[in-house]
Design a protein around this motif. Structure first.
Motif, PDB file in Angstrom:
ATOM      1  N   ARG A   1     -15.238  -5.804  -4.566  1.00 53.61           N
ATOM      2  CA  ARG A   1     -13.962  -5.286  -4.079  1.00 53.61           C
ATOM      3  C   ARG A   1     -13.141  -4.761  -5.244  1.00 53.61           C
ATOM      4  O   ARG A   1     -13.241  -5.250  -6.375  1.00 53.61           O
TER       5      ARG A   1
ATOM      6  N   LYS B   1      -7.700  -0.331  -5.278  1.00 59.95           N
ATOM      7  CA  LYS B   1      -8.031   0.801  -4.412  1.00 59.95           C
ATOM      8  C   LYS B   1      -8.049   0.405  -2.938  1.00 59.95           C
ATOM      9  O   LYS B   1      -8.382   1.225  -2.083  1.00 59.95           O
ATOM     10  N   ASN B   2      -7.715  -0.893  -2.681  1.00 61.52           N
ATOM     11  CA  ASN B   2      -7.673  -1.356  -1.289  1.00 61.52           C
ATOM     12  C   ASN B   2      -9.006  -1.141  -0.575  1.00 61.52           C
ATOM     13  O   ASN B   2      -9.060  -0.793   0.601  1.00 61.52           O
ATOM     14  N   THR B   3     -10.089  -1.375  -1.303  1.00 60.71           N
ATOM     15  CA  THR B   3     -11.430  -1.045  -0.808  1.00 60.71           C
ATOM     16  C   THR B   3     -12.422  -2.138  -1.175  1.00 60.71           C
ATOM     17  O   THR B   3     -12.340  -2.725  -2.258  1.00 60.71           O
TER      18      THR B   3
ATOM     19  N   ASN C   1      -9.283  -4.280  -5.399  1.00 58.98           N
ATOM     20  CA  ASN C   1      -8.023  -4.440  -4.689  1.00 58.98           C
ATOM     21  C   ASN C   1      -7.017  -3.351  -5.056  1.00 58.98           C
ATOM     22  O   ASN C   1      -6.152  -2.999  -4.243  1.00 58.98           O
TER      23      ASN C   1
ATOM     24  N   SER D   1     -10.887 -13.155  -0.608  1.00 65.05           N
ATOM     25  CA  SER D   1      -9.781 -12.291  -1.022  1.00 65.05           C
ATOM     26  C   SER D   1      -9.684 -12.163  -2.535  1.00 65.05           C
ATOM     27  O   SER D   1      -9.354 -11.098  -3.054  1.00 65.05           O
TER      28      SER D   1
ATOM     29  N   ALA E   1      -8.930   0.096   3.669  1.00 69.08           N
ATOM     30  CA  ALA E   1      -7.881  -0.362   4.577  1.00 69.08           C
ATOM     31  C   ALA E   1      -6.706   0.601   4.548  1.00 69.08           C
ATOM     32  O   ALA E   1      -6.362   1.157   3.504  1.00 69.08           O
ATOM     33  N   SER E   2      -6.112   0.781   5.694  1.00 69.65           N
ATOM     34  CA  SER E   2      -4.862   1.532   5.777  1.00 69.65           C
ATOM     35  C   SER E   2      -3.885   0.756   6.649  1.00 69.65           C
ATOM     36  O   SER E   2      -4.285   0.103   7.604  1.00 69.65           O
TER      37      SER E   2
ATOM     38  N   THR F   1      -2.510  -4.382   3.160  1.00 72.70           N
ATOM     39  CA  THR F   1      -3.114  -4.608   1.844  1.00 72.70           C
ATOM     40  C   THR F   1      -4.274  -5.570   1.979  1.00 72.70           C
ATOM     41  O   THR F   1      -4.125  -6.670   2.502  1.00 72.70           O
ATOM     42  N   LEU F   2      -5.421  -5.121   1.477  1.00 69.69           N
ATOM     43  CA  LEU F   2      -6.626  -5.947   1.587  1.00 69.69           C
ATOM     44  C   LEU F   2      -6.607  -7.149   0.672  1.00 69.69           C
ATOM     45  O   LEU F   2      -7.405  -8.061   0.845  1.00 69.69           O
ATOM     46  N   ASN F   3      -5.701  -7.163  -0.292  1.00 69.95           N
ATOM     47  CA  ASN F   3      -5.704  -8.213  -1.313  1.00 69.95           C
ATOM     48  C   ASN F   3      -5.715  -9.616  -0.719  1.00 69.95           C
ATOM     49  O   ASN F   3      -6.285 -10.526  -1.298  1.00 69.95           O
TER      50      ASN F   3
END
Length: 125
Positions: free
Chosen positions: A72, A76-78, A74, A53, A24-25, A28-30
Motif C-alpha cells: 500500500r 497515493k490512497n492506493t 497511503n 491499515s 479510494a475516492s 482516506t484509505l489510511n
C-alpha cells in the motif's frame, strides 16, 4: 461518495505478471485494512490477500502465497496487488474491499464495509 476502484486487470499469458491497483475516492484509505478477493465463474468468492491499515500485517491465500505481493501507498490512497507467475487457475474477477475495524477473519468477505466493482484477470495462452 465513498468508492473503491480497481484497475490493472487484463489478458496475460501463463507465467506472466500483472499489477492490480485499488484506489479510494471520497475517503482516506489510511485507516482501513484492505482485502483482495477473486471470484471465478461457478466458484465461490476467495480471499486472495490482506493488508492492515498500517501495512505491517499481511495475509495470503494458500494458492497465491509466494507468487502475489500486496502493498500500500497511503500517500497515493492506493493498495496494490503484484501478481507474478500467473496460472490459468488465477483467472477471475478481482475485487478489493475495505474495512475500518476487522471483527472477523480476513477471508470473510461479508466483514468488509466497502467494495470496488472488480477487474477481470484472464490468464491464457
Amino acid at each position: 461518495q465513498l468508492q473503491l476502484v480497481e484497475s490493472g486487470g487484463g489478458l496475460v499469458q501463463p507465467g506472466g505478471s500483472l499489477r492490480l491497483s485499488c484506489a479510494a475516492s471520497g475517503f482516506t484509505l489510511n485507516y482501513y485494512a484492505i482485502g483482495w478477493f477473486r471470484q471465478a465463474p461457478g466458484k465461490e468468492r476467495e480471499g486472495v490477500s490482506y493488508i492492515s491499515s498500517s501495512g505491517d500485517v499481511l495475509f495470503y491465500g494458500g494458492s497465491v502465497k509466494g507468487r502475489f505481493t500486496i502493498s500500500r501507498d497511503n500517500a497515493k490512497n492506493t493498495v496494490y496487488l503484484q501478481m507474478n507467475s500467473l496460472k490459468p487457475e488465477d483467472t477471475a474477477v478481482y475485487s478489493c474491499a475495505a474495512v475500518r475495524a476487522r471483527s472477523s477473519p480476513w477471508t470473510y468477505w461479508n466483514g468488509y464495509n466497502y467494495w470496488g466493482q472488480g477487474t477481470q484477470v484472464t490468464v491464457s495462452s
